[in-house]
Design an enzyme around this catalytic site. Structure first.
Site, PDB file in Angstrom:
ATOM      1  N   HIS B 251      11.917 -27.989  28.522  1.00 45.61           N
ATOM      2  CA  HIS B 251      10.924 -27.706  29.542  1.00 45.61           C
ATOM      3  C   HIS B 251      11.525 -27.782  30.943  1.00 45.61           C
ATOM      4  O   HIS B 251      11.232 -26.980  31.801  1.00 45.61           O
ATOM      5  CB  HIS B 251       9.778 -28.714  29.404  1.00 45.61           C
ATOM      6  CG  HIS B 251       8.613 -28.423  30.282  1.00 45.61           C
ATOM      7  ND1 HIS B 251       7.528 -27.704  29.841  1.00 45.61           N
ATOM      8  CD2 HIS B 251       8.376 -28.710  31.579  1.00 45.61           C
ATOM      9  CE1 HIS B 251       6.672 -27.578  30.826  1.00 45.61           C
ATOM     10  NE2 HIS B 251       7.151 -28.183  31.897  1.00 45.61           N
ATOM     11  N   HIS B 347       1.037 -23.413  29.465  1.00 52.67           N
ATOM     12  CA  HIS B 347       0.625 -24.774  29.115  1.00 52.67           C
ATOM     13  C   HIS B 347       0.128 -24.728  27.673  1.00 52.67           C
ATOM     14  O   HIS B 347      -1.012 -25.043  27.373  1.00 52.67           O
ATOM     15  CB  HIS B 347      -0.451 -25.270  30.078  1.00 52.67           C
ATOM     16  CG  HIS B 347      -0.261 -26.694  30.476  1.00 52.67           C
ATOM     17  ND1 HIS B 347      -1.293 -27.572  30.659  1.00 52.67           N
ATOM     18  CD2 HIS B 347       0.866 -27.414  30.716  1.00 52.67           C
ATOM     19  CE1 HIS B 347      -0.814 -28.757  31.002  1.00 52.67           C
ATOM     20  NE2 HIS B 347       0.488 -28.688  31.046  1.00 52.67           N
TER      21      HIS B 347
END
Lengths: 275, 1032
Positions: B251, B347
């Protein structure tokens, strides 16, 4: 159309009151500015420390948004804070002839802060804010809705903002964006508002989307100065904001957009009052 | 009077103390005779569940639990003046004493839903602040909702609660009114500095440690950590290991895209015939080498493709990119005074588990990225793209939510956060594919406006580390590492702490305060900023201090409750927090502005150390020490293997279930115009194409008053209120008529070859922008890859092809990438061990200036009598089209379209030139669904009829009638011009294939001819099919 008020209006001062979660303050400021006022935007928290500062202003705006997150209910917390802080200064402002515009969240706040529908014709503003007699309840659909809808202005309205406002068929729309805009009041209150010319604006029969009683979109106090409405006139200051402006003719686009016209009406009125 | 918006200071008490303050319960319900709209809404949702037995009536009430010493008068004042509306509601006050508890009426079952302890409860925080302001009393509040179901038993009520009202990750369900005797308390934290003994661990044990400690580091990475601490002669402390895991997570560091990759094509595969070959086209590609065995090595996939395109374009004359790939968002010039920036993020993981909170914090995080760019930008627009399974999916695997619930909840999440922030959400898309069932994708984008002087910030040694905004809690711990893991059925339980709940008003006040600090009359009060996103303080402070180090006093951070360890504070992903680097002499002004806006802040320490380390301490004790050099440079980057297996990829995409719209393949090559109209009606109602008005209208897409072209344009269409605009246009500055167009491109249907998919997505994004009048020489784009696991070399091969496609198309269109993000492990393992991989998904977002707002062009047809011109070639390639979802394609038509890197830019510039000439009345992208769909959309959005002759369309070779109607070839535009302007248009389009394919009329009828018998249908009927296709 040249606006006469513009060259004199610069001496008028408009106040836009903000708070956490208010988010339509910039466009409200622009509306006052385009109508020729000098504009100041100030936090409720700062005004509460010295409410007398409000006395220096000629027009006031309570903007839209989600004050304090609209937690509990739309406008509830901001209204509660106004009731115990700047309410007397706002009531006094009306007494001295100051027009107040309260779109969307501003309307929800004004309805609960004792500012609308205001005292009966010919009576004074009470020292303590009145208990609400009107409410903006959740839309009939139970859903937030952002849509342009048709509008009607009752000919008999006292509202200084909408009086003589002309809506053509093509341009007679106004933007709405709310989840809690269903106008609710008991029969007696509605009758009084209707009888006193306090209905400032109605949804057209075809676009009556939120289930308000008597299709009420906006009301004013008995002086016509305080105007609360669910639609957003401050989002209708330029023709390129109209949802179908690319289809409008040059002629239709040559007049002042109705949203801006409301600001100009109030400025005109304030200038006369001061004069 | 003090207006406090954040949680008042509360004593952190331990449990078991005597004389706990009482808890009062207030229920607020509609007054008799008033509409119970919330109850009605629950009743409608129950109806949609299709239960055997339905409640006869549903009542809704809001519940407030208030803990504190209050007089009876105060309590009633709170209930009547604050909690209930005197016109529409009544409040009932109950004390916790058993005697006064009401019981449910006979035949009524109660369900109550309350947030779990520690879950952010924004309404409760607001009530606490308001009670303090009204009464001067400090209380603690928790909120809930009570639903009374008439005529059903407890078991059914509980099931309604489970399926509809609560998510066990964040809610508790009670089957009777909830009267807690006390609120859960945090325990005070006692410092324990934990060391993780790893210096002697075997490979196997290192892997266990990585997995069980939720570090998600590879064995190579664990080795690097082990070696570093052996070198230092000590064991890592827990907080250090956590920081390394965060910093090295996929990430945060994009290690797959930044790694070296070795790529091969299975060239003898018949499915590969005709596809682009990278092995044969390596010449001149940056960071790319070809080996003796023909395999291609790209050193740093990102730098060699996506980023390389930008840097080469910047060397080749593009001078309007101001900050690319280095900050939280990419920044380009808007005019001489201002810059605009754009960021788009996914997300996905949090949204899979808790769609409402996941989507809300998705948009919230993206907004903070814009706030944290340079010295801060003002967010002016938001975008959202969702990918979910079809709502009529046959089977939802255990551990997944139903796609209908996912979609309605993510929409609600974006709505509630975006609307409260006052940022118009005005562009997006929804794409359906059953393989998204375990991994729905939630893309959120945000655009900001900033003065050009604020484009870059520089953190200086000696600056104070100021945290501004929300408090720190246990929310979202391990979000960064979790997002790098594969989802399984147990994830919802195991990672519930990774879920975050947002409070938009905290972010809004933080934004207001920050902009006041940025635009202070004495100059910007801080020298640098970034947001707390994944990894929290650890990554925000780590990034800002990456070259100079920092001393951090973790005990100074305001927390939501007691008991947080230094490690938890350091890595918490609690929302709504910004970090500023503030010269110490400016702290007083920071404090004043923060107080006026009701925003909390704290001084966490100082940037800059002689040793350049990040040193963490807790009440004077050092609890962690990290070398910034090791953190940011030591991550091992092993070479990744990539194989392009075209047959496998084709097979993977074949698994898409043709939806219920299947027409049974009754249409053949010789389909008639009547057949074509039937297909058209089905296509218009297909969920990918149908109106998204039910989503768009829940978003306040006009707040800030800047809109020029809204998402829905033209006349009212069914319940939609307008037709599908190609791109949104806004006027970011009230003082200027210069505008900005915002669009996206998504070509997931072409996933059988991600190279083609990337070309098509960029071509589509460019088309959408050009259609509304944007300047095609100033288009900036963003990449967002969502991919299945890249440990599988075949998925990695697909990724390489997509990246190379991005490079080729960005260069050809001269559209630099300015920012991007990837999410690379989107697959779900079911209970029975089946792996569901998402389709490789590449979202291209883009924006470009429109020189003058009043010259923007909308897609709705304007006038009867005007001509419809199709620009660009149509082919017989129907592979990956929406038509292919409805029917089995005639043989020889199933190859994918071949977007041309020459024709795409050429057509875009020609159409833009025609629009600039002012002769274009309307313009529409000819894309999903092909010519008939795009032409029908123009007609019904303009309330006009159209006679359309697809036989007139420019084509490549011999093309069937069906393909003329429904092929989805790239680089095509539909233009409406007055008949008198045809010559002028043809002149501007010289050298570009184009032809008049229709005439608009006032008949209201949409008619199509196949050369023999024309067929017709009312335009308004088509509009209704489109507007009703996905009207929830």
């Amino acid at each position: 159309m040249v606006n006469n008020s513009k060259k004199h209006a610069s001496k008028l001062k408009a106040l836009v009151i903000t708070a956490p979660g208010i988010n339509c303050d910039a466009e409200l400021c622009e509306g006052f500015a385009l109508a020729g006022c000098t504009v100041e935007s100030e936090l409720l928290a700062r005004l509460s420390r010295d409410p007398s500062r409000i006395d220096a202003f000629d027009l006031i705006g309570l903007p839209g948004g989600f004050s304090y997150g609209d937690d509990i209910a739309a406008g509830r917390i901001m209204a509660a804070l106004i009731r115990q802080s700047i309410y007397p200064a706002l009531a006094h402002a009306v007494e001295r002839g100051c027009p107040i515009l309260a779109p969307c969240n501003g309307f929800q706040i004004a309805a609960q802060a004792g500012l609308l529908p205001g005292p009966e014709v010919g009576t004074e503003w009470p020292a303590e804010p009145a208990i609400s007699t009107i409410a903006l309840a959740p839309n009939e659909t139970g859903r937030f809705n952002n849509i342009w809808v048709g509008m009607e202005v009752p000919v008999e309205t006292k509202c200084v903002w909408t009086r003589n406002l002309e809506f053509s068929r093509a341009t007679g729309l106004i933007p709405c964006a709310h989840g809690e805009g269903r106008f609710v009041a008991d029969d007696e209150t509605i009758e009084q508002l209707e009888a006193n010319g306090q209905i400032a604006m109605r949804y057209s029969a075809a676009d009556h989307f939120n289930g308000s009683r008597n299709r009420i979109a906006g009301i004013c106090d008995s002086t016509g100065l305080v105007f609360g409405l669910m639609p957003h006139p401050e989002r209708y200051l330029h023709w390129t904001q109209h949802p179908r402006w690319t289809r409008l003719t040059e002629a239709e686009r040559s007049v002042v957009p109705p949203g801006l016209q409301m600001f100009q009406n109030a400025v005109e009125h304030a200038l006369q009052t001061i004069a | 009077m003090a207006v406090v918006t954040t949680q008042p200071e509360l004593p952190n008490r331990t449990t078991g103390l005597s004389a706990l303050p009482p808890i009062h319960r207030v229920e607020v319900r509609p007054r008799r005779g008033q509409v119970d709209s919330r109850g009605a809404s629950v009743a409608r949702s129950i109806e949609a569940l299709g239960l055997e037995r339905k409640p006869k009536r549903v009542d809704h009430a809001l519940v407030y639990l208030i803990e504190g010493e209050l007089t009876n008068e105060e309590l009633h004042r709170i209930a009547d003046e604050l909690l209930a509306d005197p016109v529409t509601q009544v409040a009932e006050v109950h004390s916790t004493s058993r005697a006064s508890r009401p019981s449910a009426a006979p035949g009524v079952s109660v369900v109550e839903v309350h947030p779990l302890a520690g879950v952010t409860d924004p309404a409760a925080e607001s009530v606490q602040a308001a009670v303090l302001a009204l009464t001067g009393r400090t209380v603690r509040v928790r909120t809930g909702q009570r639903i009374d179901l008439h005529g059903v038993d407890k078991a059914l009520a509980k099931s309604v609660g489970d399926r509809l009202l609560a998510n066990p990750v964040i809610h508790a369900i009670h089957t009777e009114p909830y009267f807690p005797s006390s609120f859960p308390e945090g325990k005070p934290y006692e410092l324990v500095v934990r060391e993780v003994r790893m210096s002697k661990l075997s490979d196997k044990d290192l892997e266990v440690l990585s997995r069980e400690g939720h570090l998600f580091l590879s064995l190579d990475e664990m080795h690097a950590v082990q070696a570093e601490y052996r070198r230092l002669g000590r064991e890592p402390r827990e907080i250090e290991l956590e920081t390394i895991a965060q910093t090295w997570s996929e990430h945060c560091v994009h290690k797959t895209l930044k790694s070296t990759v070795r790529y091969r094509e299975l060239q003898s595969d018949p499915a590969f015939a005709g596809q682009f070959s990278l092995m044969r086209n390596t010449a001149g590609r940056p960071l790319t080498e070809i080996a003796i065995d023909g395999s291609v090595t790209i050193k740093n996939l990102l730098k060699g493709t996506v980023a390389a395109a930008t840097h080469e374009l910047m060397k080749d004359g593009i001078d309007w990119c101001l900050s690319v790939f280095v900050d939280n968002s990419g920044v380009v010039a808007f005019d001489d005074e201002h810059a605009v920036c754009f960021k788009c993020e996914t997300h996905n993981r949090p949204s899979a588990i808790e769609p409402y909170g996941g989507a809300a914090t998705g948009i919230g995080g993206c907004i903070r990225d814009v706030m944290g760019t340079g010295l801060g930008a003002k967010p002016i627009a938001a975008t959202d793209v969702f990918c979910v399974a079809y709502p009529d999916i046959a089977e939802v695997p255990t551990g997944c939510l139903h796609p209908r619930r996912t979609l309605t909840q993510v929409v609600a999440g974006v709505r509630d956060y975006g609307n409260r922030m006052g940022i118009p959400t005005l562009n997006g898309a929804v794409w359906f594919d059953d393989n998204y069932v375990g991994n729905p994708l939630v893309y959120c984008g945000c655009i900001g406006l900033m003065p050009r002087w604020a484009v870059k910030g520089v953190v200086k040694r000696g600056d104070r580390i100021v945290a501004l905004g929300g408090r720190t809690g246990r929310d979202g711990i391990h979000g960064a590492t979790f997002s790098s893991a594969e989802l399984t059925t147990t994830h919802a339980d195991e990672f519930s702490h990774a879920v975050q709940i947002g409070n938009a008003i905290t972010e809004k006040t933080t934004l207001d305060a920050m902009l006041a600090m940025r635009d202070h009359k004495d100059g910007c009060l801080y020298s640098g900023t970034t947001d707390c996103g994944a990894g929290g303080f650890s990554s925000a402070i780590g990034e800002m201090g990456s070259e100079i180090g920092a001393s951090v006093f973790l005990d100074r951070a305001p927390t939501k409750y007691g008991g947080l360890s230094p490690t938890e504070i350091w890595i918490s992903e609690a929302q709504e927090r910004m970090v500023l680097a503030v010269p110490s002499e400016k702290l007083a002004k920071i404090a004043e502005i923060a107080a006026d806006h009701g925003v909390e802040w704290c001084d966490l320490g100082e940037f800059g150390r002689e040793d350049n380390h990040i040193v963490l301490s807790w009440h004077g004790t050092e609890v962690g020490r990290l070398s910034t050099e090791f953190l940011h440079q030591a991550i091992p980057m092993p070479t990744k293997e990539a194989i392009w297996d075209a047959s496998w990829a084709q097979q993977q995409r074949m698994s898409r279930r043709p939806a219920k719209f299947n027409t049974g393949g009754r249409f053949k090559t010789g389909a008639s115009s009547a057949d074509a109209l039937k297909v058209l009606e089905e296509l218009l109602a297909h969920p990918n194409l149908a109106s998204k008005a039910w989503i768009i209208r829940q978003y306040d897409h006009e707040v800030q008053g800047s809109s020029v072209l809204k998402p829905l344009v033209g006349v009212a269409v069914g319940s939609s209120g307008g037709g599908p605009g190609d791109a949104a246009v806004i006027r970011p500055k009230a003082s200027s008529t210069r505008a900005l167009a915002i669009a996206n491109g998504l070509a997931t249907g072409l996933g059988a070859d991600p190279y083609v998919m990337a070309l098509a997505a960029i071509d589509e994004c460019v088309r959408n922008l050009v259609c509304v009048g944007a300047d095609p020489t100033k288009i900036a784009i963003l990449d967002n890859f969502s991919w299945p696991s890249c440990k599988d070399p075949r998925n990695m091969g697909a990724l390489v092809r997509a990246c190379v496609g991005c490079y080729d198309a960005a260069k050809a269109f001269r559209t630099p990438f300015i920012s991007g993000k990837d999410s690379l492990n989107n697959q779900f393992v079911t209970e029975d061990g089946r792996t569901i991989q998402i389709p490789p998904t590449l979202l291209i977002s883009g924006f470009a200036p429109v020189v003058e707002a009043s010259r923007a062009v909308s897609m709705d047809a304007k006038r009867a009598g005007s001509q419809l011109v199709l620009v660009g070639d149509t082919s017989d390639r129907l592979g990956g089209s929406h038509l292919a979802l409805l029917m089995t394609l005639p043989s020889g038509t199933s190859s994918l379209p071949a977007p041309s890197l020459v024709h795409g830019p050429r057509n875009a510039h020609a159409v833009a030139a025609a629009i600039a000439q002012g002769i274009v009345l309307s313009c529409h992208d000819c894309s999903e669904g092909g010519l008939l769909v795009a032409a029908a959309e123009m007609a019904f959005s303009g309330g006009l009829g159209l006679s359309l002759n697809p036989l007139a369309a420019p084509t490549v070779g011999d093309v069937s009638f069906l393909a003329r109607c429904f092929a989805e070839d790239a680089s095509r535009y539909l233009i409406e011009v007055d008949a008198s302007q045809l010559d002028a248009l043809s002149k501007t389009l010289a050298g570009v294939p184009h032809a008049v394919v229709g005439t608009f009329d006032g008949t209201g009828k949409f008619s199509v001819t196949d050369g023999t018998a024309p067929a017709q249908v009312l335009s308004s009927t088509l509009g209704e099919r489109w507007s009703g296709g996905l009207s929830w």
